[in-house]
Design a protein around this motif. Structure first.
Motif, PDB file in Angstrom:
ATOM      1  N   PHE A 100       8.243  27.259 -48.283  1.00 51.31           N
ATOM      2  CA  PHE A 100       7.848  27.877 -49.551  1.00 51.31           C
ATOM      3  C   PHE A 100       8.462  27.123 -50.716  1.00 51.31           C
ATOM      4  CE2 PHE A 100       8.902  30.998 -52.933  1.00 51.31           C
ATOM      5  CZ  PHE A 100       7.610  31.294 -53.345  1.00 51.31           C
ATOM      6  N   ASN A 101       9.777  27.071 -50.771  1.00 54.22           N
ATOM      7  CA  ASN A 101      10.461  26.353 -51.850  1.00 54.22           C
ATOM      8  C   ASN A 101      10.844  24.964 -51.371  1.00 54.22           C
ATOM      9  OD1 ASN A 101      11.963  25.411 -53.979  1.00 54.22           O
ATOM     10  ND2 ASN A 101      13.380  27.130 -54.046  1.00 54.22           N
ATOM     11  N   MET A 102      10.151  23.966 -51.889  1.00 56.01           N
ATOM     12  CA  MET A 102      10.413  22.578 -51.518  1.00 56.01           C
ATOM     13  C   MET A 102      11.382  21.906 -52.482  1.00 56.01           C
ATOM     14  SD  MET A 102       8.583  22.321 -48.834  1.00 56.01           S
ATOM     15  CE  MET A 102       8.615  20.550 -48.582  1.00 56.01           C
ATOM     16  N   LEU A 103      12.000  22.731 -53.355  1.00 53.22           N
ATOM     17  CA  LEU A 103      12.916  22.186 -54.349  1.00 53.22           C
ATOM     18  C   LEU A 103      14.242  22.947 -54.365  1.00 53.22           C
ATOM     19  CD1 LEU A 103      10.402  21.554 -57.282  1.00 53.22           C
ATOM     20  CD2 LEU A 103      11.655  19.807 -56.002  1.00 53.22           C
ATOM     21  N   LEU A 104      14.765  23.229 -53.193  1.00 50.60           N
ATOM     22  CA  LEU A 104      16.107  23.800 -53.103  1.00 50.60           C
ATOM     23  C   LEU A 104      17.122  22.730 -53.504  1.00 50.60           C
ATOM     24  CD1 LEU A 104      15.710  25.787 -49.770  1.00 50.60           C
ATOM     25  CD2 LEU A 104      16.132  26.781 -52.025  1.00 50.60           C
ATOM     26  N   PRO A 105      18.332  23.125 -53.894  1.00 44.92           N
ATOM     27  CA  PRO A 105      19.315  22.133 -54.372  1.00 44.92           C
ATOM     28  C   PRO A 105      19.551  20.964 -53.429  1.00 44.92           C
ATOM     29  CG  PRO A 105      20.081  24.334 -54.884  1.00 44.92           C
ATOM     30  CD  PRO A 105      18.844  24.501 -54.053  1.00 44.92           C
ATOM     31  N   SER A 106      19.725  21.237 -52.130  1.00 42.24           N
ATOM     32  CA  SER A 106      19.982  20.141 -51.185  1.00 42.24           C
ATOM     33  C   SER A 106      18.771  19.239 -51.032  1.00 42.24           C
ATOM     34  CB  SER A 106      20.405  20.696 -49.818  1.00 42.24           C
ATOM     35  OG  SER A 106      19.368  21.476 -49.243  1.00 42.24           O
ATOM     36  N   TYR A 146      21.635  23.756 -60.942  1.00 43.75           N
ATOM     37  CA  TYR A 146      20.327  24.154 -60.416  1.00 43.75           C
ATOM     38  C   TYR A 146      19.619  25.167 -61.313  1.00 43.75           C
ATOM     39  CZ  TYR A 146      16.805  25.470 -56.921  1.00 43.75           C
ATOM     40  OH  TYR A 146      15.620  25.712 -56.248  1.00 43.75           O
ATOM     41  N   ASP A 147      20.370  26.074 -61.925  1.00 44.59           N
ATOM     42  CA  ASP A 147      19.752  27.093 -62.770  1.00 44.59           C
ATOM     43  C   ASP A 147      18.942  26.493 -63.910  1.00 44.59           C
ATOM     44  OD1 ASP A 147      20.535  29.283 -61.348  1.00 44.59           O
ATOM     45  OD2 ASP A 147      22.321  29.705 -62.538  1.00 44.59           O
ATOM     46  N   LYS A 148      19.319  25.313 -64.348  1.00 45.12           N
ATOM     47  CA  LYS A 148      18.624  24.666 -65.450  1.00 45.12           C
ATOM     48  C   LYS A 148      17.238  24.154 -65.044  1.00 45.12           C
ATOM     49  CE  LYS A 148      23.074  23.084 -67.317  1.00 45.12           C
ATOM     50  NZ  LYS A 148      23.905  21.892 -67.648  1.00 45.12           N
ATOM     51  N   LEU A 149      16.978  24.171 -63.745  1.00 38.67           N
ATOM     52  CA  LEU A 149      15.722  23.599 -63.239  1.00 38.67           C
ATOM     53  C   LEU A 149      14.690  24.659 -62.881  1.00 38.67           C
ATOM     54  CD1 LEU A 149      17.305  20.941 -60.818  1.00 38.67           C
ATOM     55  CD2 LEU A 149      16.559  20.594 -63.173  1.00 38.67           C
ATOM     56  N   LYS A 150      14.908  25.910 -63.287  1.00 40.05           N
ATOM     57  CA  LYS A 150      14.038  27.003 -62.853  1.00 40.05           C
ATOM     58  C   LYS A 150      12.564  26.752 -63.159  1.00 40.05           C
ATOM     59  CE  LYS A 150      17.353  30.816 -62.847  1.00 40.05           C
ATOM     60  NZ  LYS A 150      17.749  32.110 -63.462  1.00 40.05           N
ATOM     61  N   ASP A 151      12.282  26.238 -64.353  1.00 35.72           N
ATOM     62  CA  ASP A 151      10.885  25.989 -64.716  1.00 35.72           C
ATOM     63  C   ASP A 151      10.269  24.880 -63.877  1.00 35.72           C
ATOM     64  OD1 ASP A 151      11.014  27.955 -66.624  1.00 35.72           O
ATOM     65  OD2 ASP A 151      11.458  26.585 -68.274  1.00 35.72           O
ATOM     66  N   LEU A 152      11.099  23.944 -63.442  1.00 36.75           N
ATOM     67  CA  LEU A 152      10.633  22.867 -62.577  1.00 36.75           C
ATOM     68  C   LEU A 152      10.421  23.374 -61.158  1.00 36.75           C
ATOM     69  CD1 LEU A 152      10.185  19.803 -61.914  1.00 36.75           C
ATOM     70  CD2 LEU A 152      12.647  19.680 -61.505  1.00 36.75           C
ATOM     71  N   VAL A 153      11.340  24.207 -60.690  1.00 34.98           N
ATOM     72  CA  VAL A 153      11.281  24.696 -59.306  1.00 34.98           C
ATOM     73  C   VAL A 153      10.075  25.584 -59.083  1.00 34.98           C
ATOM     74  CG1 VAL A 153      12.461  26.126 -57.591  1.00 34.98           C
ATOM     75  CG2 VAL A 153      13.774  24.495 -58.968  1.00 34.98           C
ATOM     76  N   TYR A 154       9.817  26.480 -60.034  1.00 35.89           N
ATOM     77  CA  TYR A 154       8.669  27.374 -59.895  1.00 35.89           C
ATOM     78  C   TYR A 154       7.753  27.223 -61.108  1.00 35.89           C
ATOM     79  CZ  TYR A 154      10.964  29.560 -55.940  1.00 35.89           C
ATOM     80  OH  TYR A 154      11.550  29.788 -54.719  1.00 35.89           O
ATOM     81  N   PRO A 155       6.817  26.283 -61.048  1.00 37.20           N
ATOM     82  CA  PRO A 155       5.904  26.044 -62.177  1.00 37.20           C
ATOM     83  C   PRO A 155       5.019  27.258 -62.430  1.00 37.20           C
ATOM     84  CG  PRO A 155       5.154  24.889 -60.214  1.00 37.20           C
ATOM     85  CD  PRO A 155       6.509  25.430 -59.885  1.00 37.20           C
ATOM     86  N   GLN A 156       4.565  27.385 -63.661  1.00 34.77           N
ATOM     87  CA  GLN A 156       3.727  28.518 -64.045  1.00 34.77           C
ATOM     88  C   GLN A 156       2.236  28.225 -63.882  1.00 34.77           C
ATOM     89  OE1 GLN A 156       5.080  31.573 -64.731  1.00 34.77           O
ATOM     90  NE2 GLN A 156       6.884  30.429 -64.026  1.00 34.77           N
ATOM     91  N   LYS A 157       1.877  26.947 -63.821  1.00 26.82           N
ATOM     92  CA  LYS A 157       0.471  26.600 -63.623  1.00 26.82           C
ATOM     93  C   LYS A 157       0.378  25.227 -62.974  1.00 26.82           C
ATOM     94  CE  LYS A 157      -0.308  24.442 -68.145  1.00 26.82           C
ATOM     95  NZ  LYS A 157      -1.181  24.423 -69.346  1.00 26.82           N
ATOM     96  N   ILE A 158      -0.775  24.972 -62.374  1.00 28.67           N
ATOM     97  CA  ILE A 158      -1.036  23.694 -61.724  1.00 28.67           C
ATOM     98  C   ILE A 158      -1.662  22.757 -62.749  1.00 28.67           C
ATOM     99  CG2 ILE A 158      -2.255  22.508 -59.867  1.00 28.67           C
ATOM    100  CD1 ILE A 158      -2.328  25.206 -58.381  1.00 28.67           C
ATOM    101  N   GLU A 159      -1.080  21.592 -62.915  1.00 31.55           N
ATOM    102  CA  GLU A 159      -1.627  20.628 -63.875  1.00 31.55           C
ATOM    103  C   GLU A 159      -3.061  20.264 -63.496  1.00 31.55           C
ATOM    104  OE1 GLU A 159       0.974  17.313 -64.257  1.00 31.55           O
ATOM    105  OE2 GLU A 159       2.751  18.550 -64.587  1.00 31.55           O
ATOM    106  N   ASP A 160      -3.890  20.058 -64.511  1.00 31.98           N
ATOM    107  CA  ASP A 160      -5.332  19.929 -64.317  1.00 31.98           C
ATOM    108  C   ASP A 160      -5.717  18.898 -63.271  1.00 31.98           C
ATOM    109  OD1 ASP A 160      -5.769  21.901 -66.143  1.00 31.98           O
ATOM    110  OD2 ASP A 160      -6.173  20.550 -67.816  1.00 31.98           O
ATOM    111  N   HIS A 161      -5.148  17.693 -63.338  1.00 32.45           N
ATOM    112  CA  HIS A 161      -5.595  16.640 -62.427  1.00 32.45           C
ATOM    113  C   HIS A 161      -5.176  16.921 -60.986  1.00 32.45           C
ATOM    114  CE1 HIS A 161      -1.461  15.305 -63.112  1.00 32.45           C
ATOM    115  NE2 HIS A 161      -1.585  14.492 -62.081  1.00 32.45           N
ATOM    116  N   ARG A 162      -4.170  17.786 -60.813  1.00 32.22           N
ATOM    117  CA  ARG A 162      -3.766  18.149 -59.451  1.00 32.22           C
ATOM    118  C   ARG A 162      -4.545  19.363 -58.950  1.00 32.22           C
ATOM    119  NH1 ARG A 162       1.075  16.564 -61.941  1.00 32.22           N
ATOM    120  NH2 ARG A 162       2.079  14.774 -60.937  1.00 32.22           N
TER     121      ARG A 162
END
Length: 280
Positions: free
Chosen positions: A86-92, A166-182
């Motif tokens: 599910f989360n592919m962006l854990l700290p490790s 890690y807390d500073k990366l919350k928006d990166l870890v769980y994006p709010q939308k999928i970028e158009d080209h993806r």
């Protein structure tokens, strides 16, 4: 001690759920037909064990034996287990991503789904956690709670700067939308990705009621491993649900170190033997 090693078929030629089903059916068959192989297995002292993908399968099999309520394992030994996709962006995963350049876990995960010729954009979609936007918000929030980094005990986070930032990366870890080209990726690909949230693929996403039924567990964790955090999170969720978990975390070792005890100077094998002698 009787050791049964299941030679399950490999992905991508044999995609999920074939390896899981084969491993389960073969293990169950041998346990229920011991006389055909001149075995004398004590069905009250079964241990399921595995390393890496094998640890993932051992965990899934433990769940499956619970479902059928027979051949229940007494213990499980999990070596560097991948427990969730599910989360592919854990700290490790962020910290040690460069270690996997020779064989990216994203590619192996997509192989598991039967995608043999993996495209960079497909790996990128997975590694940016865009796949978490393919499910409804309620389910997404539940799975976020099951993979919460705060479940990792302080003892395993203290002194490691990559947790503090890690807390500073919350928006990166769980994006709010999928970028158009993806977002233009094939719909069948997106449907396939939803299988990653199945507990037969990601046993660490199981609900508490299932976790309560797991056997006593010995978990080996390597510091220099992208899977470190998901193993620790799963161990804590088991513990929170009343399962006794013994954790052995080894510094300065990597994901496949179990196979190189002399080169990496670790006591993993001896520690497993000690655990089995004490608990069987």
């Amino acid at each position: 001690m009787i050791l049964i090693a299941v030679e399950y078929p490999l992905a991508p030629e044999h995609k999920y759920p074939i390896p899981i089903e084969e491993a389960f059916s073969e293990t169950n068959y041998v346990l229920n037909n011991q006389e055909k192989y001149d075995l004398n297995i004590d069905l009250n002292r079964i241990v399921l064990a595995g390393d890496s993908a094998g640890a993932n399968i051992a965990t899934v099999l433990s769940n499956k034996f619970r479902f059928i309520n027979e051949n229940l394992p007494m213990l499980q030994v999990l070596i560097n287990p991948p427990t969730q996709y599910f989360n592919m962006l854990l700290p490790s995963m962020i910290k040690y991503a460069s270690i996997e350049n020779f064989m990216p876990r994203s590619k192996m995960i997509l192989w598991h789904l039967g995608i043999g010729h993996v495209k960079n954009i497909q790996e990128d979609f997975l590694l940016r956690n865009y796949h978490t936007l393919l499910i409804d918000e309620h389910f997404r929030e539940k799975l976020k709670s099951y993979t919460d980094v705060n479940l990792i005990p302080e003892a395993y986070r203290d002194g490691f700067g990559y947790y503090e930032s890690y807390d500073k990366l919350k928006d990166l870890v769980y994006p709010q939308k999928i970028e158009d080209h993806r977002n233009n990726l094939d719909e069948n690909f997106k449907i396939s990705l939803k299988q990653l949230f199945n507990v037969d693929v990601s046993p660490g996403l199981a609900d508490d009621e299932l976790l309560k039924k797991q056997p006593k567990t010995f978990m080996i964790i390597s510091e220099q491993d992208t899977r470190k955090d998901e193993g620790l999170i799963y161990a804590q969720r088991l513990s929170n649900n009343g399962v006794q978990v013994d954790i052995a975390l080894y510094d300065n070792v990597f994901h496949t170190s179990f196979f190189y005890p002399e080169e990496t100077n670790h006591p993993m094998r001896g520690d497993i033997v000690s655990f089995l002698k004490k608990n069987l």
